[in-house]
Design an enzyme around this catalytic site. Structure first.
Site, PDB file in Angstrom:
ATOM      1  N   VAL A  61       0.850  -1.194   0.000  1.00 22.44           N
ATOM      2  CA  VAL A  61       0.000   0.000   0.000  1.00 22.44           C
ATOM      3  C   VAL A  61       0.880   1.237   0.000  1.00 22.44           C
ATOM      4  CG1 VAL A  61      -1.762   1.306   1.261  1.00 22.44           C
ATOM      5  CG2 VAL A  61      -1.866  -1.194   1.229  1.00 22.44           C
ATOM      6  N   GLY A 106       4.048   4.292   3.191  1.00 20.27           N
ATOM      7  CA  GLY A 106       3.685   3.027   2.555  1.00 20.27           C
ATOM      8  C   GLY A 106       3.851   1.887   3.535  1.00 20.27           C
ATOM      9  N   LYS A 107       3.496   0.707   3.131  1.00 21.70           N
ATOM     10  CA  LYS A 107       3.670  -0.462   4.004  1.00 21.70           C
ATOM     11  C   LYS A 107       3.431  -1.682   3.140  1.00 21.70           C
ATOM     12  CE  LYS A 107       4.249  -1.348   8.489  1.00 21.70           C
ATOM     13  NZ  LYS A 107       5.107  -0.597   9.411  1.00 21.70           N
ATOM     14  N   SER A 108       4.010  -2.802   3.515  1.00 21.67           N
ATOM     15  CA  SER A 108       3.647  -4.036   2.820  1.00 21.67           C
ATOM     16  C   SER A 108       3.469  -5.151   3.826  1.00 21.67           C
ATOM     17  CB  SER A 108       4.672  -4.383   1.737  1.00 21.67           C
ATOM     18  OG  SER A 108       5.969  -4.265   2.222  1.00 21.67           O
TER      19      SER A 108
END
Ligand code: NAD
Length: 419
Positions: A61, A106-108
């Protein structure tokens, strides 16, 4: 682990909506910031070293990149959801803005339990995720880092996987931070988040006219953040009275021997069974009679159910979104000072930024320099947020959010909303 009905996304959205109201944001900008710019689900099906094929859901994201490329860790847990990653990506937008690094949020996520597999299997999954997500990763797009369930070895595999795909020895710029030092990582990154937490506690002690060596602390989580914070606190003669992790909770009224506990935890995989301590009920960590409570584990851990029982004057949020909105209200009513996550645990992303600049310049920064800059930035930001909160008569979370969101809004409008 008990999963709260309050999700990380609900908490992040709730905090944002309150901020949008305070800042009187216009509807289009409010809506823009309430949604991520991009959220992607990637399904991977790698073959593990055992020959078994697994199906794993992964997510990336990017919430907002007005201030720079999205930055945020890779979370690997058995129950991570796209909603969690969306909430955490939003938190990263505010955190990078507040701490003053030129990144967005962001992040995953990788839905897989790293504890259930061999290191070889984990590597296969990390590499498979990287191949699947490669077009969403890059120095100008999204730069991953470690988060729950991932570590510097995993970041080394991400870098290797990308350079291997490019047919080059190194990547063209910084694609990932939190790497092993030998692969271009920065000294001190592993401890940066935990140390950063302690630097905000030091700044708080200064404001309150007390000394850190007098502090009695309880910590939930003894992974990257919790263990580094505990070690730094012990170094400064604070007493760490109790620690909880997924294996159990341990306590010692004279203070835990953190060095011995680190060895025990490395050897056994958790704090449970540590000899120089009493073994307690898992949830009792929040009831510890102490000065400072550091949640440094999962999100949504401090809830309406346990907030009344908290026996600490200060909560330093090492974890992301550890406090639900209802719990936050209770803590505020009880006059418990909360050092909010986007400030308290921003040391990791600050040192990641130093790693990012180091990689472009190809020059290794010394540990002294890293720690000096980390300490200076955390102290400065803590003081600014604390003073702003005092001046306006608002909480530190509100002050941190107002500062962070205003800056992102300014960047969005400076770029312009067209076309
Ligand atoms: P980690 O995987 O290294 O460690 C997590 C620890 O929490 C482990 O000790 C685990 O046993 C414990 N834990 C998990 N769920 C628990 C529960 N329900 N009760 C008790 N203990 C529990 O993760 P980490 O990197 O230390 O991250 C911890 C938190 O800090 C997360 O919220 C993460 O998003 C946040 N954070 C991490 C970084 C970083 O640099 N690693 C940076 C900023 C924020």
């Amino acid at each position: 682990m008990k999963r709260s009905k309050d999700s990380i996304l609900q908490t992040s959205l709730h905090n944002f909506e309150l901020t949008a109201k305070r800042l009187n944001l216009d509807e289009p900008i409010r809506q823009k910031l309430a949604e991520p710019r991009e959220k992607i689900e990637i399904n991977i099906n790698p073959t593990l070293p055992t020959g078994k094929v697994v199906n794993v859901k992964t997510f990336v994201v990017r919430h907002n990149d007005a201030l720079g490329p999205a930055k945020g860790g890779v979370r690997m847990t058995q129950d991570v959801t796209l909603d969690d990653i969306t909430g955490l990506a939003m938190e990263m937008t505010w955190k990078t803005s507040l701490i003053g690094v030129p990144f967005g949020g962001g992040k995953s996520g990788i839905r897989f339990d790293p504890a259930s597999s061999s290191p070889g299997a984990k590597e296969v999954i990390i590499r498979s995720f990287t191949r699947g997500a490669i077009r969403h990763i890059g120095p100008e797009i999204y730069i991953p880092a470690p988060d729950m369930g991932t570590n510097e070895a995993d970041m080394g595999h991400i870098r290797d996987c990308i350079s291997y795909s490019e047919g080059t020895s190194i990547t063209k710029g910084c694609f990932v931070t939190g790497k092993p030092v030998i692969l271009g990582g920065i000294l001190g990154r592993r401890q940066a988040t935990g140390k950063g937490v302690v630097y905000t506690i030091l700044a708080m002690c200064e404001k309150l006219g007390t000394d850190i060596s007098k502090m009695r602390v309880a910590i939930q989580g003894f992974g990257n953040v919790g263990s580094a914070a505990a070690a730094e606190l012990a170094k400064r003669q604070a007493k760490v009275l109790a620690i909880a992790d997924l294996s159990g909770t341990i306590a010692n009224p004279d203070g835990l021997d953190i060095e011995a506990l680190l060895q025990h935890s490395q050897a056994t995989g958790g704090v449970k069974g540590f000899k120089k301590a009493t073994q307690l009920d898992k949830d009792s960590i929040f009831e510890t009679d102490c000065d400072i409570l550091i949640p440094a584990a999962a999100g949504s851990q401090i809830t309406a159910e346990n907030a009344e029982k908290i026996n600490a004057g200060v909560i330093a949020e090492g974890a992301n979104a550890p406090t639900t909105p209802q719990a936050d209200e209770i803590l505020n009513k009880r006059d418990i000072l909360v050092i909010p996550d986007i400030l308290c645990n921003a040391g990791g992303v600050f040192v990641s930024y130093l790693e990012y600049t180091q990689e472009t310049q190809r020059e290794q920064m010394t540990l002294d320099k890293v720690e000096q800059r980390l300490s200076k930035r955390m102290t400065q930001r803590f003081n600014e947020v604390y003073d702003f909160a005092a001046e306006k008569g608002i909480t530190m979370r509100e002050a941190a959010m107002d500062t962070a969101v205003s800056k992102v809004v300014e960047a969005v409008f400076t770029r312009g909303l067209l076309p």
